[in-house]
Enzyme design. Structure first.
Site, short mmCIF file in Angstrom:
data_model
loop_
_atom_site.label_atom_id
_atom_site.label_comp_id
_atom_site.label_asym_id
_atom_site.label_seq_id
_atom_site.Cartn_x
_atom_site.Cartn_y
_atom_site.Cartn_z
N SER A 231 -22.50 -9.55 -27.46
CA SER A 231 -21.32 -8.77 -28.10
C SER A 231 -21.92 -7.33 -28.35
CB SER A 231 -20.97 -9.50 -29.46
OG SER A 231 -19.52 -8.82 -29.69
N GLU B 222 -19.05 -9.63 -20.01
CA GLU B 222 -18.07 -10.62 -20.39
C GLU B 222 -17.21 -9.60 -21.59
OE1 GLU B 222 -18.22 -11.57 -24.03
OE2 GLU B 222 -19.79 -10.26 -24.44
N HIS C 15 -18.27 -14.73 -25.61
CA HIS C 15 -17.68 -15.17 -27.02
C HIS C 15 -17.14 -16.62 -27.22
CE1 HIS C 15 -17.70 -10.85 -27.12
NE2 HIS C 15 -17.48 -10.83 -28.51
#
Length: 318
Positions: A126, A222, A287
């Site tokens: 992230s 992602e 996530h």
């Protein structure tokens, strides 16, 4: 600490990243907070599977600090905690509590020289993508996109993901992960150094000293809470910046809450088919939790014929 412009590596670099040293038995692991705050009890709970393996953890003092509601302390506090950890030879690895937002704000305050003097595994995903890219561009050191304490370790890793994680950090290679035919977006075979992370962070760092892209590489990405049109916009930005022709293959994680799946698949095929490279999606990256450890800078092979990708070399110095 921002290096001079002469020391900044080319964002579209073929420079091979230096691997960190392997994680020893009974390691001492620092749990850091570069971005958002966490509830300390959740981090203590998430650390238990790590200590159960014989490792020792130290949780950063700012783990539950709050600044403006979304930062684990102000920029000085967060940078100082990371720099103190990087300079401490007692730590064998650096894991992160969570992402959120805030790592970008302190990239020009980090002591990269201290990290490079004693490179150890640094693991997160992230918002930690910003730190991965900074280590690559500023000092040419590899790191790991992977599970964090608040989500992955607290909820628990599946056996296969957990085995891959500890095996990679201790020097096992090669490691192979299979995928299903339904996850193939575009067919093909490719090999190259792995790079990538959260798509939004990669796009946000374009044009900065921390803009990391690898010509001839295998790109993984992602994201979360990004509808198809915003994924389209970010990928189009990368295309217009000249990034796509040199990519050899693409690994896409699980795009959590990113709109209609059929629409996303149709868009991905439309975008990537002209490149004539292998593209696979729905890998356990991102996530959704239960993150597969991805070694930035190491050579990987992607084969849609074999329905597998492999990390073909050790990700750490043993």
């Amino acid at each position: 600490m921002l290096p001079s412009s002469s020391s900044i590596l080319n964002s579209q670099s073929s420079i091979r990243l230096r691997a960190p040293r392997a994680l020893p038995q009974n390691a001492h692991i620092a749990i850091l907070a570069s971005s958002g705050p966490s509830e300390r009890i959740r981090i203590e709970e998430g650390a238990r599977p790590i200590t159960a393996r014989g490792h020792r953890v130290t949780i950063a003092a700012n783990i539950d600090a709050r600044h403006r509601g979304y930062l684990a302390g102000n920029d000085d506090v967060r940078a100082e905690e990371l720099n103190r950890a990087f300079a401490n030879p007692d730590y064998d690895a650096f894991f992160f509590a969570r992402g959120g937002y805030g790592a970008m704000r302190i990239l020009d305050r980090l002591d990269y020289a201290a990290f490079a003097a004693n490179p150890r595994p640094l693991v997160g995903f992230s918002d930690i993508t910003a730190i991965h890219q900074a280590l690559a561009t500023q000092v040419g050191v590899a790191s790991f996109h992977g599970p964090m304490i608040n989500l992955d370790f607290r909820a628990g890793l599946t056996h296969d993901i957990e085995q891959w994680f500890w095996a990679m950090l201790t020097g096992a290679a090669p490691l192979t992960r299979e995928f299903s035919a339904e996850d193939v977006v575009c067919e093909g075979e490719a090999e190259g150094p792995l790079f990538g992370g959260c798509l939004a962070l990669t796009q946000s760092l374009i044009g900065t000293a921390y803009d990391h892209w690898v010509d001839g590489g295998i790109w993984f990405w992602e994201d979360v809470d990004e509808p198809v049109y915003r994924i389209d916009r970010m990928l189009t930005h990368l295309r217009l910046s000249g990034r796509m022709p040199a990519v050899q293959g693409v690994l896409i994680g699980t795009l959590k809450e990113c709109g209609n799946d059929a629409e996303m698949l149709a868009f991905l095929r439309e975008f990537f088919e002209p490149l004539q490279i292998p593209v696979v999606r729905n890998l356990p990256i991102g996530h959704q939790g239960n993150n597969l450890l991805m070694p930035v800078g190491r050579t990987v092979r992607l084969s849609t014929r074999d329905r597998a990708f492999s990390v073909t070399e050790r990700a750490v110095q043993t």
